[in-house]
Scaffold this active site. Sequence first.
Site, PDB file in Angstrom:
ATOM      1  N   ASP A 268      -0.020   6.102  -6.761  1.00 54.57           N
ATOM      2  CA  ASP A 268      -0.987   7.209  -6.689  1.00 54.57           C
ATOM      3  C   ASP A 268      -0.585   8.258  -7.719  1.00 54.57           C
ATOM      4  O   ASP A 268       0.470   8.885  -7.583  1.00 54.57           O
ATOM      5  CB  ASP A 268      -0.962   7.855  -5.292  1.00 54.57           C
ATOM      6  CG  ASP A 268      -1.685   7.008  -4.252  1.00 54.57           C
ATOM      7  OD1 ASP A 268      -1.977   5.846  -4.560  1.00 54.57           O
ATOM      8  OD2 ASP A 268      -1.933   7.515  -3.148  1.00 54.57           O
TER       9      ASP A 268
ATOM     10  N   GLU B 109      -3.974   4.298  -8.350  1.00 51.00           N
ATOM     11  CA  GLU B 109      -4.978   5.170  -7.756  1.00 51.00           C
ATOM     12  C   GLU B 109      -4.879   6.450  -8.570  1.00 51.00           C
ATOM     13  O   GLU B 109      -3.966   7.253  -8.399  1.00 51.00           O
ATOM     14  CB  GLU B 109      -4.730   5.418  -6.274  1.00 51.00           C
ATOM     15  CG  GLU B 109      -5.943   6.087  -5.672  1.00 51.00           C
ATOM     16  CD  GLU B 109      -5.811   6.385  -4.198  1.00 51.00           C
ATOM     17  OE1 GLU B 109      -6.305   7.455  -3.795  1.00 51.00           O
ATOM     18  OE2 GLU B 109      -5.236   5.579  -3.459  1.00 51.00           O
TER      19      GLU B 109
ATOM     20  N   HIS C  95       0.863  -1.188   0.000  1.00 50.69           N
ATOM     21  CA  HIS C  95       0.000   0.000   0.000  1.00 50.69           C
ATOM     22  C   HIS C  95       0.901   1.240   0.000  1.00 50.69           C
ATOM     23  O   HIS C  95       1.948   1.248   0.653  1.00 50.69           O
ATOM     24  CB  HIS C  95      -0.867  -0.013   1.267  1.00 50.69           C
ATOM     25  CG  HIS C  95      -1.716   1.199   1.443  1.00 50.69           C
ATOM     26  ND1 HIS C  95      -1.514   2.122   2.447  1.00 50.69           N
ATOM     27  CD2 HIS C  95      -2.793   1.647   0.742  1.00 50.69           C
ATOM     28  CE1 HIS C  95      -2.431   3.077   2.366  1.00 50.69           C
ATOM     29  NE2 HIS C  95      -3.216   2.817   1.341  1.00 50.69           N
ATOM     30  N   ASN C  96       0.518   2.293  -0.748  1.00 50.91           N
ATOM     31  CA  ASN C  96       1.346   3.511  -0.816  1.00 50.91           C
ATOM     32  C   ASN C  96       2.814   3.151  -1.026  1.00 50.91           C
ATOM     33  O   ASN C  96       3.702   3.639  -0.315  1.00 50.91           O
ATOM     34  CB  ASN C  96       1.203   4.345   0.477  1.00 50.91           C
ATOM     35  CG  ASN C  96      -0.152   4.998   0.593  1.00 50.91           C
ATOM     36  OD1 ASN C  96      -0.947   5.010  -0.349  1.00 50.91           O
ATOM     37  ND2 ASN C  96      -0.450   5.546   1.757  1.00 50.91           N
TER      38      ASN C  96
ATOM     39  N   GLU D  88       1.281  -0.232  -5.421  1.00 51.67           N
ATOM     40  CA  GLU D  88       0.319   0.853  -5.587  1.00 51.67           C
ATOM     41  C   GLU D  88       1.025   2.095  -6.108  1.00 51.67           C
ATOM     42  O   GLU D  88       2.131   2.435  -5.668  1.00 51.67           O
ATOM     43  CB  GLU D  88      -0.374   1.183  -4.264  1.00 51.67           C
ATOM     44  CG  GLU D  88      -1.502   2.178  -4.486  1.00 51.67           C
ATOM     45  CD  GLU D  88      -2.212   2.593  -3.210  1.00 51.67           C
ATOM     46  OE1 GLU D  88      -3.422   2.845  -3.293  1.00 51.67           O
ATOM     47  OE2 GLU D  88      -1.561   2.692  -2.160  1.00 51.67           O
TER      48      GLU D  88
ATOM     49  N   HIS E 206       1.321  11.197  -2.235  1.00 53.89           N
ATOM     50  CA  HIS E 206       0.076  11.044  -1.490  1.00 53.89           C
ATOM     51  C   HIS E 206      -0.665  12.374  -1.562  1.00 53.89           C
ATOM     52  O   HIS E 206      -0.258  13.350  -0.936  1.00 53.89           O
ATOM     53  CB  HIS E 206       0.370  10.642  -0.038  1.00 53.89           C
ATOM     54  CG  HIS E 206      -0.792   9.984   0.629  1.00 53.89           C
ATOM     55  ND1 HIS E 206      -1.555  10.609   1.584  1.00 53.89           N
ATOM     56  CD2 HIS E 206      -1.352   8.766   0.453  1.00 53.89           C
ATOM     57  CE1 HIS E 206      -2.525   9.785   1.982  1.00 53.89           C
ATOM     58  NE2 HIS E 206      -2.421   8.665   1.307  1.00 53.89           N
TER      59      HIS E 206
END
Length: 557
Positions: A143, A190, A111-112, A141, A156
Amino acid sequence: MKKSKAPSSRRAEIQHLHQCYALGQTTLPACALLRFLHKEQMELAANEETAESLIDRYEIEETARENRSMTFEGFLRYMESKDCCVFDQAHASVYQDMDQPLSSYFISSSHNTYLTGDQLVGKSHLDAYVCALRKGCRCLEIDCWDGPDMEPVVYHGYTLTTKILFKDVITTVAQHAFEVSAYPVILSLENHCSQEQQEVMAHYLASVLGDKLLRTPLTHPTSGDLPNPNDLKYKILIKNKKLKPKTEAEESVDEGEDDEEEDDEEEEDQQPKAKFWSPRKAGSKMKKEKKKVAVAEALSNLVVYTKSVKFISFAHSMDNQHVYENTSMAEKKARKLAKASGADFVLHNQRFLSRIYPAGSRTSSSNYNPQEFWNVGSQLVALNFQSLGFPMDLNDGRFQDNGGCGYVLKPAVLRSGQRSFDPTCSQHGLRPTHLLLKVISGSNLPVPRSGKALDPFVRVELQGIPSDSCRKNTHTVKNNSLSPHWDADMNFTIGVPELCLIRFCARDQTGLLSSEFVGQYTLPFTSLKRGYRWVPLRSREGCSLDPASLFVFVWYS
């Protein structure tokens, strides 16, 4: 693996074993070594040839080798080798069936992935992707946000985390994707970008990844199912929204984790009667609607087996979801569903991929316990790989299985559609497994910077379905880091051993109710070897603390 000389306590234990089987002789004949392998180590497939090959490998005294026997020194070398590690060495390479659909595997997920610190002011760095891939991570992931000069950036959103270029992330992934595993990598986007910058993203994905990028469905014999890891070797899959056929309404892109998380909070924190019109809510919804952007066709075309769709309910998924569509949900919603409808969640995950991610409120990038979501068969249980501690220890333990390739076949109870399995229910009609663990001694435990000797004890933790999860401690040995001796018996009853992880944790008793981490080792119950075994200890960062280790005896039936 040759290890440094063992402290006296372990030497004494091993000497005692050698003497028991040597029956008064100074060396251990091959037939006596074979008896030891059968009776103590439960190596039931071992034969005289096995015993002789161990003598050839570990005995350095020529006379003993010629006589097909083993001195104590040779026996000690064998007992401290990989052959006597608590982790089954047959599981250190890929040994599982890799021809099941993707939905049948736990898949190591991050994640991230771009972050090296917290979610508010942490640094984004390409090294974070390299580290995750080298740990066997198979779902990364990214973003994505609009950047200056038509260059999409990764960070983020709405925080002070630093930014890196999307194209540099893709270049890094292309370089390192298959260094430690040949099995497919999923890039979970994302995506918050405008259509123009999505087209730039699509261009980089196609041009940088080249043949590695999966662009069209495979001609797959088992129609209706997802392809298997073997079919997708050396391929990179894009997980993103996808345009619906022209006859249907277009799908907006910007419905990433942040939006879903807000929706989750609404669903969970309010009673239905409170969901009436409110000007504040309406305003925030309008803002949300305004920022939604349709997926660019060029990017949509790159999504094949991992199309992101919103989770509505298990019944809705059963009636409407396609196998190539997958859902993401925050831990809070997933936890609520696992508690209320565990059996339905298991059935859902037999057919579809589901990704679970940490709550947005975890601003320090802390992690949840991944076991609760593996218990319902979720494949993509995403953790912050940069955050060390118990959850990542469990993740490392789960995924060191099957050669560390990042794909672990889910247990049969989570795969077979024949019977309903609910992890929250302690009655499964399965015969429980009884485990006896004797924690005998420790060796060369790392001392703190102060140089003060430890007051060590060992905590053994079982993580599985709720009724199997428990922990037990040995007593504390005062002032002994070099060779603490516990000789502590622990008995456990395990309902679903195939889901269970075992974590050995050496700790230093610093006060009446306080202790500090010294080293740990986590492995799946199914990779646990019976007999006299050593447990290699790892640091909080997951690095080897060799020669620090524990000496244990394992028995289960």
